[in-house]
Structure formats: C-alpha cells, structure tokens
Write a protein that holds these residues in place. Structure first.
Motif, PDB file in Angstrom:
ATOM      1  N   VAL A 181      11.231   3.930 -12.342  1.00  0.00           N
ATOM      2  CA  VAL A 181      10.422   5.502 -12.886  1.00  0.00           C
ATOM      3  C   VAL A 181       8.765   5.000 -13.368  1.00  0.00           C
ATOM      4  O   VAL A 181       8.002   5.670 -12.893  1.00  0.00           O
ATOM      5  CB  VAL A 181      10.989   5.970 -13.767  1.00  0.00           C
ATOM      6  N   GLY A 182       8.662   4.298 -13.306  1.00  0.00           N
ATOM      7  CA  GLY A 182       7.025   3.073 -13.386  1.00  0.00           C
ATOM      8  C   GLY A 182       6.588   2.772 -12.228  1.00  0.00           C
ATOM      9  O   GLY A 182       5.298   3.208 -12.509  1.00  0.00           O
ATOM     10  N   ALA A 183       7.605   2.357 -11.826  1.00  0.00           N
ATOM     11  CA  ALA A 183       6.829   1.743 -10.092  1.00  0.00           C
ATOM     12  C   ALA A 183       6.341   2.802  -9.757  1.00  0.00           C
ATOM     13  O   ALA A 183       5.642   3.015  -8.937  1.00  0.00           O
ATOM     14  CB  ALA A 183       8.545   0.586  -9.948  1.00  0.00           C
ATOM     15  N   ASP A 184       7.333   4.069  -9.446  1.00  0.00           N
ATOM     16  CA  ASP A 184       7.433   5.064  -8.901  1.00  0.00           C
ATOM     17  C   ASP A 184       5.712   5.444  -9.634  1.00  0.00           C
ATOM     18  O   ASP A 184       5.206   6.009  -8.529  1.00  0.00           O
ATOM     19  CB  ASP A 184       8.411   5.840  -9.097  1.00  0.00           C
ATOM     20  N   SER A 185       6.254   5.996 -10.479  1.00  0.00           N
ATOM     21  CA  SER A 185       4.432   6.608 -11.439  1.00  0.00           C
ATOM     22  C   SER A 185       2.532   5.882 -10.800  1.00  0.00           C
ATOM     23  O   SER A 185       1.784   6.321 -10.116  1.00  0.00           O
ATOM     24  CB  SER A 185       4.542   6.830 -12.560  1.00  0.00           C
ATOM     25  N   LEU A 234       3.215   3.861  -8.044  1.00  0.00           N
ATOM     26  CA  LEU A 234       2.343   3.419  -6.540  1.00  0.00           C
ATOM     27  C   LEU A 234       2.520   5.152  -6.415  1.00  0.00           C
ATOM     28  O   LEU A 234       1.214   4.911  -5.383  1.00  0.00           O
ATOM     29  CB  LEU A 234       4.065   3.507  -5.349  1.00  0.00           C
ATOM     30  N   ILE A 235       2.367   5.935  -6.517  1.00  0.00           N
ATOM     31  CA  ILE A 235       2.210   7.182  -6.615  1.00  0.00           C
ATOM     32  C   ILE A 235       0.372   7.771  -7.476  1.00  0.00           C
ATOM     33  O   ILE A 235      -0.606   7.778  -6.527  1.00  0.00           O
ATOM     34  CB  ILE A 235       2.979   8.524  -7.830  1.00  0.00           C
ATOM     35  N   GLY A 236      -0.087   6.189  -8.638  1.00  0.00           N
ATOM     36  CA  GLY A 236      -1.153   6.811  -8.663  1.00  0.00           C
ATOM     37  C   GLY A 236      -1.823   5.822  -7.835  1.00  0.00           C
ATOM     38  O   GLY A 236      -3.114   6.109  -7.616  1.00  0.00           O
ATOM     39  N   ILE A 237      -1.274   4.336  -6.921  1.00  0.00           N
ATOM     40  CA  ILE A 237      -2.347   3.453  -6.441  1.00  0.00           C
ATOM     41  C   ILE A 237      -2.372   4.771  -5.277  1.00  0.00           C
ATOM     42  O   ILE A 237      -3.127   4.997  -4.037  1.00  0.00           O
ATOM     43  CB  ILE A 237      -1.278   2.340  -6.060  1.00  0.00           C
ATOM     44  N   ASN A 238      -1.469   4.952  -4.188  1.00  0.00           N
ATOM     45  CA  ASN A 238      -1.477   6.269  -3.350  1.00  0.00           C
ATOM     46  C   ASN A 238      -2.484   6.751  -3.696  1.00  0.00           C
ATOM     47  O   ASN A 238      -3.503   7.506  -2.592  1.00  0.00           O
ATOM     48  CB  ASN A 238      -0.616   6.376  -2.931  1.00  0.00           C
ATOM     49  N   ASP A 239      -2.920   7.492  -5.239  1.00  0.00           N
ATOM     50  CA  ASP A 239      -3.717   8.608  -5.122  1.00  0.00           C
ATOM     51  C   ASP A 239      -5.707   8.404  -5.089  1.00  0.00           C
ATOM     52  O   ASP A 239      -6.343   8.853  -4.673  1.00  0.00           O
ATOM     53  CB  ASP A 239      -4.022   9.076  -6.120  1.00  0.00           C
ATOM     54  N   VAL A 240      -5.457   6.470  -5.679  1.00  0.00           N
ATOM     55  CA  VAL A 240      -6.509   5.917  -5.659  1.00  0.00           C
ATOM     56  C   VAL A 240      -7.090   5.173  -4.057  1.00  0.00           C
ATOM     57  O   VAL A 240      -8.209   5.963  -3.706  1.00  0.00           O
ATOM     58  CB  VAL A 240      -6.669   4.855  -6.851  1.00  0.00           C
ATOM     59  N   LEU A 241      -6.522   4.897  -3.426  1.00  0.00           N
ATOM     60  CA  LEU A 241      -6.600   4.452  -2.009  1.00  0.00           C
ATOM     61  C   LEU A 241      -6.672   5.784  -1.408  1.00  0.00           C
ATOM     62  O   LEU A 241      -5.541   5.787  -0.888  1.00  0.00           O
ATOM     63  CB  LEU A 241      -5.536   3.480  -1.822  1.00  0.00           C
ATOM     64  N   ASP A 242      -7.368   6.438  -0.960  1.00  0.00           N
ATOM     65  CA  ASP A 242      -7.565   7.379  -0.074  1.00  0.00           C
ATOM     66  C   ASP A 242      -7.925   6.360   1.361  1.00  0.00           C
ATOM     67  O   ASP A 242      -7.659   5.040   1.540  1.00  0.00           O
ATOM     68  CB  ASP A 242      -8.664   7.700  -0.080  1.00  0.00           C
ATOM     69  N   GLU A 243      -8.269   6.827   2.658  1.00  0.00           N
ATOM     70  CA  GLU A 243      -8.515   6.192   3.943  1.00  0.00           C
ATOM     71  C   GLU A 243      -9.712   5.306   4.150  1.00  0.00           C
ATOM     72  O   GLU A 243      -9.545   4.506   4.332  1.00  0.00           O
ATOM     73  CB  GLU A 243      -8.569   7.202   4.576  1.00  0.00           C
ATOM     74  N   LYS A 244     -10.240   5.720   3.287  1.00  0.00           N
ATOM     75  CA  LYS A 244     -12.036   4.974   3.195  1.00  0.00           C
ATOM     76  C   LYS A 244     -11.682   3.653   1.684  1.00  0.00           C
ATOM     77  O   LYS A 244     -12.259   2.844   2.354  1.00  0.00           O
ATOM     78  CB  LYS A 244     -13.386   5.656   2.079  1.00  0.00           C
ATOM     79  N   SER A 245     -10.789   3.917   1.040  1.00  0.00           N
ATOM     80  CA  SER A 245     -10.725   2.449   0.417  1.00  0.00           C
ATOM     81  C   SER A 245     -10.215   1.719   0.787  1.00  0.00           C
ATOM     82  O   SER A 245      -9.724   0.866   1.147  1.00  0.00           O
ATOM     83  CB  SER A 245     -10.178   2.972  -1.567  1.00  0.00           C
ATOM     84  N   ARG A 246      -9.017   2.196   1.518  1.00  0.00           N
ATOM     85  CA  ARG A 246      -7.744   1.455   2.325  1.00  0.00           C
ATOM     86  C   ARG A 246      -8.679   0.195   3.887  1.00  0.00           C
ATOM     87  O   ARG A 246      -8.317  -0.502   3.677  1.00  0.00           O
ATOM     88  CB  ARG A 246      -6.755   2.366   3.013  1.00  0.00           C
ATOM     89  N   LYS A 247      -9.323   1.322   3.878  1.00  0.00           N
ATOM     90  CA  LYS A 247     -10.169   0.098   5.115  1.00  0.00           C
ATOM     91  C   LYS A 247     -11.150  -0.655   4.543  1.00  0.00           C
ATOM     92  O   LYS A 247     -10.968  -1.272   4.894  1.00  0.00           O
ATOM     93  CB  LYS A 247     -11.350   1.497   6.550  1.00  0.00           C
ATOM     94  N   SER A 248     -11.508  -0.157   3.022  1.00  0.00           N
ATOM     95  CA  SER A 248     -12.608  -1.024   2.874  1.00  0.00           C
ATOM     96  C   SER A 248     -11.721  -2.473   2.487  1.00  0.00           C
ATOM     97  O   SER A 248     -11.870  -3.963   2.471  1.00  0.00           O
ATOM     98  CB  SER A 248     -13.111  -0.784   1.441  1.00  0.00           C
ATOM     99  N   LEU A 249     -10.361  -1.855   1.671  1.00  0.00           N
ATOM    100  CA  LEU A 249      -9.499  -3.170   1.625  1.00  0.00           C
ATOM    101  C   LEU A 249      -8.793  -4.014   2.174  1.00  0.00           C
ATOM    102  O   LEU A 249      -8.858  -5.571   2.631  1.00  0.00           O
ATOM    103  CB  LEU A 249      -8.233  -3.055   0.406  1.00  0.00           C
ATOM    104  N   ASN A 250      -8.712  -3.191   3.855  1.00  0.00           N
ATOM    105  CA  ASN A 250      -8.668  -4.380   5.132  1.00  0.00           C
ATOM    106  C   ASN A 250      -9.016  -5.607   5.708  1.00  0.00           C
ATOM    107  O   ASN A 250      -9.702  -6.458   5.693  1.00  0.00           O
ATOM    108  CB  ASN A 250      -8.347  -3.515   6.195  1.00  0.00           C
ATOM    109  N   ARG A 251     -10.586  -4.561   5.344  1.00  0.00           N
ATOM    110  CA  ARG A 251     -12.128  -5.320   5.619  1.00  0.00           C
ATOM    111  C   ARG A 251     -11.826  -6.553   4.567  1.00  0.00           C
ATOM    112  O   ARG A 251     -12.240  -7.878   5.048  1.00  0.00           O
ATOM    113  CB  ARG A 251     -13.329  -4.466   5.064  1.00  0.00           C
ATOM    114  N   SER A 252     -11.578  -6.235   3.113  1.00  0.00           N
ATOM    115  CA  SER A 252     -11.951  -7.748   2.705  1.00  0.00           C
ATOM    116  C   SER A 252     -10.604  -8.242   2.857  1.00  0.00           C
ATOM    117  O   SER A 252     -10.774  -9.614   2.846  1.00  0.00           O
ATOM    118  CB  SER A 252     -11.407  -6.703   0.941  1.00  0.00           C
ATOM    119  N   ILE A 253      -9.590  -7.781   2.910  1.00  0.00           N
ATOM    120  CA  ILE A 253      -8.798  -9.193   3.093  1.00  0.00           C
ATOM    121  C   ILE A 253      -9.290 -10.000   4.527  1.00  0.00           C
ATOM    122  O   ILE A 253      -8.881 -10.985   4.557  1.00  0.00           O
ATOM    123  CB  ILE A 253      -7.048  -8.528   3.413  1.00  0.00           C
ATOM    124  N   LEU A 254      -9.314  -9.104   5.337  1.00  0.00           N
ATOM    125  CA  LEU A 254     -10.163  -9.851   6.700  1.00  0.00           C
ATOM    126  C   LEU A 254     -10.605 -10.861   6.427  1.00  0.00           C
ATOM    127  O   LEU A 254     -10.431 -11.943   6.627  1.00  0.00           O
ATOM    128  CB  LEU A 254     -10.429  -9.085   7.479  1.00  0.00           C
TER     129      LEU A 254
END
Length: 321
Positions: free
Chosen positions: A155-159, A161-181
C-alpha cells in the motif's frame, strides 16, 4: 498320550498364540508387568487416535486405551484421553503429555515430557495436556504477520508510485531522461579514462619496476646507515658534545663575568681605551716611519740635525724633508 489329547493341546496353544498375537498387534503385551494408567484432558486432539504411539524421549512406552468426551457437566466438550504405560520410569505429577506431529504426511503421537519436581505420579493421576503445532500451522502463524506487513508495504509503495507520477510530469520526465543520458556519457568518459590509465600503466610498467627497485635500494641504504649509526656509539659522541658545549658555556660565562684576558677586554672599558690608543699611536708611528724614515735611520757626515716630529704633517700624511 492319545491323539485326542495331543490335538486338544495343540488347539489350546494355537488359541493362546492367536490371542497373544491379536493383542500384540493392538499394542498390548500380555506378558508385561503391571501397567500404569493416566488421564489427560484436551480441547482438541488434532487427529490423535488409539493407533497413535505413546513415547518418552522418543521411546515407545505405552498406548492409548480410550478417547472420549468428558461427562462432567462443567467440562462439556473437553476430550479425555486415557493412556497406559508399560515403562517403570518414575516422573512427577507436573509432567506434560504433549500431542505432536509424527511426520509431514500427517498422524499424531503423544509424548510424555517427564518432570521430576513435585510428587511422583501414580496410576490414575491426571497429567497436563499440551498440543504442539504442526509444521503447516507454525508456518501459517509466522506468515500471517509477514503477510500483514507485506500488505502495508505494498500500500505504501502504491502511494509512493502515485506521488512520483504526480511529481514527474512530462517536462520532468524529459529532464530526467536527459540527465540519464548525460550520466551515461559521463560513465563512458570515465571508462575511456580508465582505459587510458591502464594503457599508461602497461607502457610504464618497466619504468615503475625500475623506480620500485631504486626505492628498495634507497631503503636498504637507509637501513644500512641506520645500522651504522646504531653501531657507531652515537651516545658517547653526544655525551662528548654535551661536555664540549658545557665547557664553551663556562668559557662564555667567565668572559661575561670579566674573568681572564678576553673577559677583561670585553668588560673593562679602560683596557679597551688603552688598546685603542695604543693602536692609534702604532698607526701614527708606522705612518711616520713611512713618511720620514731618516728620523729613525740617521747617517750624517756633517752633523746635520734630524727634523723633529710634526704631528700636523703626520695627520695629513705629508713628509717633512
């Protein structure tokens, strides 16, 4: 002996052997001594039956005679197990009759856990009954709290993941992808650097070996020097040096106190003045001898007088002819 008598004896023997064998298969020994009977009460016997063994420390010592419900009104529903023991081992009334699982495939036996404190148990006494949980029950009991904790974790993990999905919008995900690259590129550069360092070390292996050999030689030389110093009686040398320094300190102390020629020269102003004046007069004398040597070496055929000393001319470094 007649045939009829022989036949009767054989028949009696066969009947006795049959009765003995039947009772032996039931767990009864007709030739054993007196048996002791005990009673044990259980709320649940977990499948215990008359064929179950009665053991003490793993050794079969008796059998179960009867399993029935207790007829006492206040103990309705309680099961009463009657056991008989062939062993003459004595134990106290505080001993425990424990039902345990005989194998993983099922089946229950009854073990007497003997205790020796308190009064001795006699035939007809009631023993304390216990039921040992089988393997599956023990596993189930241990898994139940784990299952509850695992459910809370999920239940905690599900919460989370939901919080992470709320924080990581499309712009944040692209930034994270660039950081990983970028991190991947950095790791690649680090690998290239490590490869270059490995190649450099491989190429410089001989030089490093020579350097290490030289270092070893230097270390050996230092070790030899240290041994030589240890053998050179350095303590006596230091002691002599201390004695010399003490003498020098004494000499300096005497000079400072005005003792001796050097001490008087350093502390007596009058002597210093006299020496200064004598030096000055010696300088004037030498100058006069240089300027007017005839005054000191005089040869005259006609009785000519030598000119007297002229202080002013001496100071000006001029000859008086």
């Amino acid at each position: 002996m007649s045939k009829e008598l022989k036949t009767g004896i054989v028949a009696v023997v066969i009947i006795v052997l049959f009765i003995w064998g039947y009772n032996f298969l039931k767990g009864e020994n007709l030739f054993s001594g007196s048996r002791r009977h005990f009673f044990v009460e259980y709320e649940n016997i977990n499948g215990l039956n008359k064929a179950s063994l009665v053991t003490i420390n793993g050794l079969k010592v008796g059998k179960i005679d009867e399993i029935s419900f207790n007829k006492t009104p206040e103990k309705q529903g309680i099961l009463l197990v009657e056991i008989s023991l062939e062993s003459d081992l004595e134990f106290s009334k505080n001993s425990i009759a424990k039902i345990y699982s005989a194998s993983l495939m099922g089946g229950q036996n009854l073990a007497i856990v003997p205790k020796y404190d308190g009064g001795l148990a006699v035939s007809g006494d009631y023993l304390k009954g216990e039921v040992e949980g089988d393997l599956f029950s023990s596993v189930s009991e241990k898994l139940n709290p784990i299952q509850s904790n695992l459910k809370n974790v999920l239940v905690g993990a599900d919460s989370l993941l939901i919080g992470i999905n709320d924080v990581l919008d499309e712009k944040s995900r692209k930034s994270l992808n660039r950081s990983i690259l970028g991190l991947e590129g950095t790791i690649t550069d680090v690998r290239k650097t490590l490869t270059s360092v490995n190649n450099l070390l491989s190429n410089s292996k001989e030089n490093l070996t020579a350097t290490l050999d030289n270092t070893k030689k230097i270390t050996d030389n230092f070790s030899k020097i240290s041994d030589d110093l240890a053998k050179s009686n350095l303590g006596a040398t230091v002691k002599k040096l201390e004695t010399t320094l003490s003498n020098v300190n004494g000499l300096l102390a005497n000079m400072k106190a005005g003792k001796g020629t050097l001490g008087k020269l350093m502390t007596d102003d009058k002597m210093y003045t006299n020496l200064t004046n004598a030096s000055k007069e010696m300088e004037e004398l030498l100058r006069e001898m240089k300027l007017n040597p005839k005054r000191f070496v005089h040869i005259s055929l006609f009785g000519k007088k030598v000119k007297p000393y002229n202080e002013e001319a001496n100071i000006k470094n001029v000859s008086t002819k």
